[in-house]
Design a protein around this motif. Sequence first.
Motif, PDB file in Angstrom:
ATOM      1  N   ALA A  86       0.836  -1.203   0.000  1.00 45.50           N
ATOM      2  CA  ALA A  86       0.000   0.000   0.000  1.00 45.50           C
ATOM      3  C   ALA A  86       0.872   1.255   0.000  1.00 45.50           C
ATOM      4  CB  ALA A  86      -0.943   0.003   1.204  1.00 45.50           C
ATOM      5  N   TRP A  87       1.933   1.258   0.774  1.00 52.14           N
ATOM      6  CA  TRP A  87       2.838   2.402   0.843  1.00 52.14           C
ATOM      7  C   TRP A  87       3.591   2.587  -0.475  1.00 52.14           C
ATOM      8  CZ3 TRP A  87       8.164   3.009   0.569  1.00 52.14           C
ATOM      9  CH2 TRP A  87       8.647   4.254   0.974  1.00 52.14           C
ATOM     10  N   ARG A  88       4.128   1.478  -1.025  1.00 48.77           N
ATOM     11  CA  ARG A  88       4.864   1.559  -2.293  1.00 48.77           C
ATOM     12  C   ARG A  88       3.957   2.042  -3.418  1.00 48.77           C
ATOM     13  NH1 ARG A  88       6.373  -4.050  -2.694  1.00 48.77           N
ATOM     14  NH2 ARG A  88       6.629  -3.611  -4.878  1.00 48.77           N
ATOM     15  N   ASN A  89       2.707   1.583  -3.420  1.00 44.03           N
ATOM     16  CA  ASN A  89       1.755   2.011  -4.438  1.00 44.03           C
ATOM     17  C   ASN A  89       1.470   3.507  -4.306  1.00 44.03           C
ATOM     18  OD1 ASN A  89      -0.137   1.405  -6.608  1.00 44.03           O
ATOM     19  ND2 ASN A  89      -1.716   1.827  -5.089  1.00 44.03           N
ATOM     20  N   TRP A  90       1.298   3.989  -3.073  1.00 45.19           N
ATOM     21  CA  TRP A  90       1.038   5.417  -2.838  1.00 45.19           C
ATOM     22  C   TRP A  90       2.232   6.253  -3.318  1.00 45.19           C
ATOM     23  CZ3 TRP A  90      -2.263   7.077   1.837  1.00 45.19           C
ATOM     24  CH2 TRP A  90      -2.543   8.440   1.775  1.00 45.19           C
ATOM     25  N   ARG A  91       3.448   5.793  -3.015  1.00 43.39           N
ATOM     26  CA  ARG A  91       4.649   6.513  -3.460  1.00 43.39           C
ATOM     27  C   ARG A  91       4.707   6.583  -4.990  1.00 43.39           C
ATOM     28  NH1 ARG A  91       6.995   9.905  -0.787  1.00 43.39           N
ATOM     29  NH2 ARG A  91       8.839   9.506  -2.010  1.00 43.39           N
ATOM     30  N   SER A  92       4.363   5.478  -5.668  1.00 38.08           N
ATOM     31  CA  SER A  92       4.350   5.474  -7.136  1.00 38.08           C
ATOM     32  C   SER A  92       3.298   6.436  -7.676  1.00 38.08           C
ATOM     33  CB  SER A  92       4.098   4.061  -7.663  1.00 38.08           C
ATOM     34  OG  SER A  92       5.206   3.235  -7.376  1.00 38.08           O
ATOM     35  N   PHE A  93       2.141   6.500  -7.012  1.00 37.22           N
ATOM     36  CA  PHE A  93       1.099   7.452  -7.377  1.00 37.22           C
ATOM     37  C   PHE A  93       1.625   8.881  -7.238  1.00 37.22           C
ATOM     38  CE2 PHE A  93      -2.241  10.320  -5.801  1.00 37.22           C
ATOM     39  CZ  PHE A  93      -3.165  10.253  -6.825  1.00 37.22           C
ATOM     40  N   ASP A  94       2.271   9.183  -6.108  1.00 34.71           N
ATOM     41  CA  ASP A  94       2.836  10.519  -5.874  1.00 34.71           C
ATOM     42  C   ASP A  94       3.916  10.867  -6.891  1.00 34.71           C
ATOM     43  OD1 ASP A  94       1.156  11.020  -3.736  1.00 34.71           O
ATOM     44  OD2 ASP A  94       2.674  10.599  -2.197  1.00 34.71           O
ATOM     45  N   ASP A  95       4.648   9.847  -7.372  1.00 38.46           N
ATOM     46  CA  ASP A  95       5.707  10.066  -8.363  1.00 38.46           C
ATOM     47  C   ASP A  95       5.163  10.206  -9.782  1.00 38.46           C
ATOM     48  OD1 ASP A  95       7.602   9.996  -6.363  1.00 38.46           O
ATOM     49  OD2 ASP A  95       8.177   7.897  -6.732  1.00 38.46           O
ATOM     50  N   GLY A  96       3.816  10.103  -9.938  1.00 39.47           N
ATOM     51  CA  GLY A  96       3.194  10.288 -11.250  1.00 39.47           C
ATOM     52  C   GLY A  96       3.167   9.059 -12.131  1.00 39.47           C
ATOM     53  N   GLN A  97       3.394   7.878 -11.559  1.00 41.22           N
ATOM     54  CA  GLN A  97       3.335   6.648 -12.356  1.00 41.22           C
ATOM     55  C   GLN A  97       1.896   6.415 -12.819  1.00 41.22           C
ATOM     56  OE1 GLN A  97       5.984   4.809 -13.315  1.00 41.22           O
ATOM     57  NE2 GLN A  97       7.164   6.434 -12.334  1.00 41.22           N
ATOM     58  N   PRO A  98       1.691   5.958 -14.055  1.00 41.29           N
ATOM     59  CA  PRO A  98       0.327   5.743 -14.549  1.00 41.29           C
ATOM     60  C   PRO A  98      -0.340   4.548 -13.851  1.00 41.29           C
ATOM     61  CG  PRO A  98       1.915   4.938 -16.151  1.00 41.29           C
ATOM     62  CD  PRO A  98       2.704   5.636 -15.063  1.00 41.29           C
ATOM     63  N   GLU A  99      -1.653   4.578 -13.844  1.00 46.99           N
ATOM     64  CA  GLU A  99      -2.417   3.467 -13.270  1.00 46.99           C
ATOM     65  C   GLU A  99      -2.406   2.301 -14.249  1.00 46.99           C
ATOM     66  OE1 GLU A  99      -7.014   2.912 -13.107  1.00 46.99           O
ATOM     67  OE2 GLU A  99      -6.417   4.027 -11.306  1.00 46.99           O
TER      68      GLU A  99
END
Length: 144
Positions: free
Chosen positions: A5-18
């Motif tokens: 959950a944390w790694r996914n949130w960090r990727s979201f914050d970094d602008g990684q696409p869904e």
Amino acid sequence: MGTDAWRNWRSFDDGQPESENFDDELQSDVPFLGGQVTFGPYTLSTVIRGSDAVGSAVIVHAGIHANLVPEVVVNGKLAKSDSSAYHGGTMTDEIAALISLELGVRVRLAGTIRLSGIHDNDSTARPPLCFEVPRLTRPGRAES
């Protein structure tokens, strides 16, 4: 390093696409009140219901922005297993535990109700997969 959950949130914050998304149902023996709230890639929506029986309480919509599949082979060899960030459940189990701790109520993941499947690069929409989620039993009480 960190939980999924944390790694996914960090990727979201970094602008990684869904790459995909899903809806999970959380159940509780208390009804929840309030509107929809969003935290990073996670949106929590209250389920309106009229009883104190165990049932739907919150729908968690999550977009996946990180590669959460562990590397099994590295440099041609099996990778050493690493469970240091594993907390014993899924991302939504972790979110349910945090809700439970914050609000002081029992909340538990009942199951996944919808999966988008992995998105194609050409944005071709696919129909989602939908699942029935059985109702959980109330802790400490036999079903009659």
